[in-house]
Design a protein around this motif. Structure first.
Motif, PDB file in Angstrom:
ATOM      1  N   GLY A  59       0.751  -1.317   0.120  1.00 33.52           N
ATOM      2  CA  GLY A  59       0.032   0.129  -0.048  1.00 33.52           C
ATOM      3  C   GLY A  59       0.724   1.366   0.197  1.00 33.52           C
ATOM      4  O   GLY A  59       2.150   1.246   0.343  1.00 33.52           O
ATOM      5  N   ARG A  76      -9.575   7.514  -1.449  1.00 32.57           N
ATOM      6  CA  ARG A  76      -9.255   6.079  -1.214  1.00 32.57           C
ATOM      7  C   ARG A  76      -9.547   5.245  -2.257  1.00 32.57           C
ATOM      8  O   ARG A  76     -10.736   5.207  -2.838  1.00 32.57           O
ATOM      9  CB  ARG A  76      -9.850   5.557  -0.017  1.00 32.57           C
ATOM     10  N   ASP A  78      -8.941   0.735  -3.063  1.00 31.69           N
ATOM     11  CA  ASP A  78      -8.353  -0.612  -2.692  1.00 31.69           C
ATOM     12  C   ASP A  78      -7.642  -1.384  -4.072  1.00 31.69           C
ATOM     13  O   ASP A  78      -8.160  -0.857  -5.269  1.00 31.69           O
ATOM     14  CB  ASP A  78      -9.412  -1.198  -1.947  1.00 31.69           C
ATOM     15  N   GLN A 136      -4.881   1.388  -0.990  1.00 30.35           N
ATOM     16  CA  GLN A 136      -5.209   0.493   0.396  1.00 30.35           C
ATOM     17  C   GLN A 136      -5.008  -0.970  -0.143  1.00 30.35           C
ATOM     18  O   GLN A 136      -5.759  -1.254  -1.021  1.00 30.35           O
ATOM     19  CB  GLN A 136      -6.517   0.727   0.832  1.00 30.35           C
ATOM     20  N   LEU A 148      -3.783   1.047   6.916  1.00 29.25           N
ATOM     21  CA  LEU A 148      -3.228   2.406   6.762  1.00 29.25           C
ATOM     22  C   LEU A 148      -3.583   3.395   7.929  1.00 29.25           C
ATOM     23  O   LEU A 148      -2.870   4.440   8.194  1.00 29.25           O
ATOM     24  CB  LEU A 148      -4.030   2.672   5.444  1.00 29.25           C
TER      25      LEU A 148
END
Length: 393
Positions: A59, A76, A78, A136, A148
């Motif tokens: 990450g 954010r 992922d 993330q 995180l």
């Protein structure tokens, strides 16, 4: 509210956006193993001169410093894939790793945010504040957001925003709503230990299979009789095991399941009752039991002002008809942990197109997205950050 230069920049880089998403789709990595993906993100940030730090084990946390003082908004995305075999055999960019696939769209999220970063970096001198970038890992394990956060992701952040590509909605449709949108997702495990024996002599044994059957049947009453019916909840047993042979009475039995709730009181009640039922059944059969309950993700609870900002941006950027209120889902999302730290909201961007065969469910081996949705997601990321930082208190 809308920055036209951002719109133009993202349109100019649409082909690169699609190519990046396809590369990520071809090269998926499982949760906590996103080393190559992390390195790719770092290389893109280096090209743009954006400072960052790698997080452990994988990450990236980065930040675009605006040219003017102001607040800090976090975006954010992922980046992990799933242990799923890709069934899209004819797809030119199908996964190169058998048994690993981007079957939930996280490849799209990473590509969209990197493209938004490219546009935002070009207008950084006009930004009234800073943009924290959260790439993330391990969302599918419901651990990455916590990692995180523990490594400083939310320090000094005033607002946080995330996107999920969504195969349950038509391409380009943006959805969000005030309040709960994704449920808290928990895991429970129960084991009963009885006494094994011969199937022809049950009086000498204590059958753990019967205990588990009673347990699985009875716990559905927790939802129907223990909870306020205005607080929806789901209790699902997804795995059971018991016994070793047709004529051997099982000494042990095991089950594993999930609980989904929006309401914290309902969550507490279900956890307590699941163990209470296990204890009662074990006592009734003069047996022992073990009980485990893991609160995996918090509910995603969109703050009102942030959710309304998403609606305003979507309507202005993509047209009045582009926005729909998100129907809450019992699906889980660890984005809820960010919202436990500060205000913010989560949105979905539709990617379903029957003509392109992109209406498959998330986590299905046939899952794919209509890539026309990518530009919408990238712009939504960028315009949200721009609009939030421009807002007056």
């Amino acid at each position: 509210m809308i920055n036209e230069k951002i719109t133009e920049l993202i349109s100019q880089h649409e082909n690169d956006l699609i190519a990046l998403r396809r590369y990520l789709h071809e090269n998926p990595e499982l949760s906590s193993e996103e080393y190559e993906t992390t390195q790719l993100i770092v290389e893109k940030l280096n090209e743009l001169g954006i400072p960052y730090k790698k997080t452990n084990p994988t990450g990236v946390i980065a930040e675009i410093k605006g040219g003017k003082p102001g607040k800090t908004v976090a975006l954010r995305a992922d980046m992990d894939a799933l242990p799923v075999y890709e069934l899209n055999r004819e797809l030119e960019y199908r996964s190169k790793k058998d048994g690993i696939m981007h079957a939930c769209g996280h490849d799209a999220h990473t590509a969209m945010l990197l493209t938004a970063v490219r546009a935002l970096n070009d207008v950084k001198e006009e930004l009234q504040g800073n943009i924290r970038l959260l790439f993330q890992p391990a969302e599918e394990q419901a651990r990455g957001a916590k990692w995180l956060i523990d490594q400083g992701a939310m320090h000094g952040v005033d607002n946080v925003f995330g996107i999920h590509i969504w195969s349950n909605a038509p391409t380009g449709e943006v959805s969000s709503q005030v309040g709960p949108s994704f449920a808290a997702a928990d895991i429970f495990k129960v084991t009963f230990k009885g006494k094994g024996g011969h199937g022809a002599m049950p009086q000498q044994a204590n059958d753990a299979t019967i205990m588990m059957a009673q347990y699985v049947n009875n716990i559905q009453a927790i939802v129907s009789r223990e909870l306020d019916p205005l607080h929806p909840a789901v209790v699902t047993v997804g795995k059971m095991s018991s016994g070793i042979r047709f004529n051997v009475i099982a000494e042990d039995s095991f089950c594993e399941g999930t609980v989904r709730t929006f309401d914290s009181e309902a969550r507490d009640t279900i956890e307590a009752k699941l163990e209470e039922y296990a204890n009662a059944i074990a006592a009734m059969y003069h047996a022992d039991y073990t009980f485990e309950y893991d609160r995996m993700t918090d509910a995603v609870n969109n703050e009102e002002k942030s959710a309304k900002l998403i609606e305003s941006i979507a309507k202005e950027a993509f047209g009045e008809e582009s926005f729909k209120n998100l129907v809450p889902t019992m699906g889980g999302e660890d984005f809820g942990f960010y919202l436990s730290n500060c205000p913010g909201a989560f949105a979905t961007v539709g990617c379903a197109n029957e003509e392109k065969d992109t209406c498959w469910a998330h986590h299905n081996g046939n899952f794919n997205i209509d890539e026309d949705a990518l530009k919408v997601g990238a712009e939504l990321y960028a315009q949200y950050a721009w609009a939030y930082l421009k807002e007056k208190e």
